[in-house]
Design a protein around this motif. Structure first.
Motif, short mmCIF file in Angstrom:
data_model
loop_
_atom_site.label_atom_id
_atom_site.label_comp_id
_atom_site.label_asym_id
_atom_site.label_seq_id
_atom_site.Cartn_x
_atom_site.Cartn_y
_atom_site.Cartn_z
N GLY A 40 0.77 -1.25 0.00
CA GLY A 40 0.00 0.00 0.00
C GLY A 40 0.79 1.29 0.00
N HIS A 41 1.89 1.34 0.75
CA HIS A 41 2.68 2.58 0.76
C HIS A 41 4.05 2.29 1.33
CE1 HIS A 41 3.49 6.84 0.68
NE2 HIS A 41 3.71 6.90 1.98
N TYR A 42 5.07 2.82 0.68
CA TYR A 42 6.43 2.73 1.23
C TYR A 42 7.24 3.89 0.72
CZ TYR A 42 7.33 0.56 -3.38
OH TYR A 42 7.41 0.30 -4.73
N ARG A 43 8.34 4.19 1.41
CA ARG A 43 9.21 5.29 1.00
C ARG A 43 10.65 4.82 0.82
NH1 ARG A 43 6.99 9.32 -1.56
NH2 ARG A 43 8.57 10.79 -0.86
N VAL A 44 10.87 3.55 0.73
CA VAL A 44 12.19 3.04 0.38
C VAL A 44 12.06 2.44 -1.02
CG1 VAL A 44 13.98 1.35 0.93
CG2 VAL A 44 12.83 2.59 2.76
N PRO A 61 15.31 16.15 14.41
CA PRO A 61 14.93 15.27 15.50
C PRO A 61 14.24 14.01 14.97
CG PRO A 61 13.26 16.96 15.23
CD PRO A 61 14.30 17.20 14.17
N ALA A 63 11.26 11.48 14.01
CA ALA A 63 10.03 11.81 13.31
C ALA A 63 9.18 10.55 13.17
CB ALA A 63 10.36 12.37 11.92
N ASN A 66 7.24 7.77 7.91
CA ASN A 66 6.31 8.32 6.90
C ASN A 66 5.46 7.24 6.22
OD1 ASN A 66 8.50 7.41 5.40
ND2 ASN A 66 9.03 9.43 4.59
N GLU A 69 2.60 7.65 8.44
CA GLU A 69 1.97 8.94 8.15
C GLU A 69 1.04 8.85 6.95
OE1 GLU A 69 4.06 13.14 8.41
OE2 GLU A 69 5.47 11.59 7.83
N GLY A 70 1.43 8.03 6.01
CA GLY A 70 0.65 7.86 4.78
C GLY A 70 -0.76 7.35 5.03
N PHE A 71 -0.98 6.79 6.23
CA PHE A 71 -2.32 6.32 6.57
C PHE A 71 -2.92 7.16 7.68
CE2 PHE A 71 -0.33 2.87 4.33
CZ PHE A 71 -1.34 2.46 3.46
N GLY A 72 -2.40 8.38 7.84
CA GLY A 72 -3.04 9.34 8.73
C GLY A 72 -2.49 9.42 10.13
N ARG A 73 -1.40 8.73 10.42
CA ARG A 73 -0.82 8.84 11.77
C ARG A 73 0.07 10.09 11.78
NH1 ARG A 73 0.63 4.99 15.86
NH2 ARG A 73 0.13 3.25 14.50
N ASN A 74 -0.36 11.10 12.51
CA ASN A 74 0.36 12.37 12.51
C ASN A 74 1.26 12.56 13.72
OD1 ASN A 74 -0.63 13.55 10.04
ND2 ASN A 74 -2.62 13.66 11.04
N TYR A 81 15.50 8.85 11.22
CA TYR A 81 15.88 8.69 9.82
C TYR A 81 17.39 8.87 9.73
CZ TYR A 81 11.11 9.15 8.03
OH TYR A 81 9.80 8.94 7.74
N LEU B 117 10.54 8.94 -6.01
CA LEU B 117 9.20 8.47 -5.66
C LEU B 117 8.10 9.49 -5.93
CD1 LEU B 117 9.92 6.66 -2.25
CD2 LEU B 117 9.46 5.59 -4.44
N GLU C 53 2.07 13.00 3.26
CA GLU C 53 2.31 11.58 3.01
C GLU C 53 1.02 10.85 2.61
OE1 GLU C 53 5.73 10.93 3.45
OE2 GLU C 53 5.20 9.20 2.25
N GLU C 54 -0.09 11.29 3.18
CA GLU C 54 -1.38 10.71 2.77
C GLU C 54 -1.70 11.08 1.32
OE1 GLU C 54 -3.45 12.54 6.27
OE2 GLU C 54 -4.62 10.70 6.19
#
Lengths: 115, 215, 111
Positions: A40-44, A61, A63, A66, A69-74, A81, B117, C53-54
């Motif tokens: 569904g979502h990745y950033r690597v 700092p 974080a 992400n 975050e892509g599923f709404g966890r803020n 990182y 990306l 990101e969303e």
């Protein structure tokens, strides 16, 4: 699943940091990017999977991952990182440029394996 | 991927009779108005953000680069923390809450930035990215054959200079600090800013006194 | 690996290293609605109604065909609509009604 209790890192001042507050890796550490396939979502990017590199920088700092975050966890469950450098000859077999050419990319801690 | 835009060259013409909006524009208007009606977005917020976007252009980044060329202490602060140096000395706000790492080109290293990306770009300092930066050929190839990509921009980097490609994936944005060209020893800071191009701050070209690419 | 697996594993935006054409140094000045769409994205992120990101995830989930054929801001606005439905901030019917109303303003004004 249980694992060995993590060793407590005590600062000279006697201050104990919470779990996950200390970066697991430091600049110069050799690492391998995990091979796995989040749905569904990745950033690597796919081209990084399984490749070996060197941690260049801890990004401060901490974080939120992400990919969450892509599923709404803020907020919550933060981590580090890192800027990870990889040789282009490691990334692309038969790379035609100079052997010192390099790529540097931000990777969240959970993707890094110590080697 | 981006070619669809170019099927409509007439859209730039401003005539007295406003052309009827197309499907996606209607959708944009409808979504925006619904969010304002529901008070999730304030009535002036979108227009204010458009002003913010319009105030960010490559000329801003060029000023930062020129300052770094003439002021070694600023250069050190910029390389140590790109965001705070831009904020405190140029008033450049990082409205998207990104960090900025400034990558210095030297005789030994040439930096190039890309986002494979999506389209991560130092928007607070450079404005919005050009279409080619967001399109497949650049994103696909910059990480695999950066020297061939640079050659297509007319940039030849000697073999003994390391190419360092930064692929932006998270909350950090990158700005390339190009090398100051020879022959600019007597330039003022303002004159220097005029020769720094957007493409040089992405890293696809050098700052060159003869061939100034489009800013 | 069966052939459909890769459709799930590799997102349509993950193109680093894939074969691609020569770079055409194209650019265009944003249309007014495209710039509004960009500003909307920023504002939605400021309020964490749709974070950046969303938005990226929403674009990816449009699937390969839409990612390949829609323009940049067309992808964004469609992704926003889907995410706002998922979050129950808007309903599909509400948006359809509003789009009809917006369209009718123009057809009336150009008579």
């Amino acid at each position: 699943m249980t694992s060995a209790p993590p060793t407590t890192t005590k600062h000279p001042t006697g201050i104990v940091k919470a779990l996950g507050e200390e970066p697991v890796f430091k600049p110069g550490d050799p690492v391998r990017i995990s091979i796995r396939y989040p749905v569904g979502h990745y950033r690597v990017p796919m081209y990084m999977r399984g490749k070996r590199g060197i941690v260049e920088l801890i990004l401060e700092p901490m974080a939120v991952n992400n990919e969450e975050e892509g599923f709404g966890r803020n907020a919550g469950s933060k981590g580090y990182y890192y800027r990870v450098g990889v040789s282009l000859t490691e990334l692309w077999p038969g790379y035609a440029g100079s052997p010192q050419d390099r790529l540097v990319i931000e990777v969240f801690e959970c993707w890094l394996e110590r080697i | 991927m981006e070619t669809h835009d170019h099927d409509h060259p007439d859209v730039h013409q401003k005539s007295a009779a406003e052309p009827a909006p197309r499907y996606y524009e209607i959708m944009e208007t409808a979504v925006r108005e619904l969010l304002v009606e529901k008070k999730l977005v304030g009535p002036g917020e979108i227009s204010r953000q458009i002003e913010v976007l319009d105030s960010r252009t490559p000329a801003l980044g060029a000023k930062v680069v020129a300052r770094a060329w003439v002021d070694p202490e600023f250069r050190a602060r910029l390389l140590a923390n790109g965001r705070t140096a831009c904020e405190s000395e140029f008033g450049i706000s990082f409205y998207d809450d990104t960090k900025l790492i400034v990558l210095e080109n030297t005789d030994k290293i040439h930096n190039l930035i890309v986002c494979t990306l999506c389209s991560c770009y130092p928007r607070p300092v450079l404005g919005l990215p050009p279409d080619w930066y967001k399109a497949k050929p650049y994103r696909a190839r910059a990480v695999r054959e950066p020297r061939a990509v640079l050659a297509e921009f007319g940039t030849d980097i000697p073999e003994d200079v390391e190419i360092r490609v930064s692929d932006s994936t998270a909350m950090v944005r990158y700005l390339v600090l190009p090398q100051r060209p020879v022959g600019t020893e007597n330039f003022t800071e303002e004159q220097l800013a005029e020769i720094v191009t957007r493409d040089a701050m992405i890293g696809v070209v050098r700052v060159n006194l003869e061939n100034r690419s489009t800013p | 690996m069966n052939s459909t697996e890769n459709l799930v594993k590799r997102l349509p935006n993950d193109i680093g290293g894939l074969p691609a054409d020569r770079i055409q140094q194209i650019d265009h000045e944003l249309l007014p609605w495209e710039k509004r769409c960009h500003a909307l994205a920023d504002v939605l992120d400021f309020h964490k109604i749709i974070n950046t990101e969303e938005k990226r995830r929403g674009v990816e989930q449009l699937g390969g065909e839409m990612v390949g054929k829609l323009t940049y801001y067309e992808r964004w606005i469609v992704a926003f609509a889907f995410i706002l439905f998922q979050k129950a901030i808007l309903t599909p019917d509400e948006l359809a009604q509003k789009m009809k109303e917006v369209e009718s303003r123009y057809s009336r004004s150009t008579l």
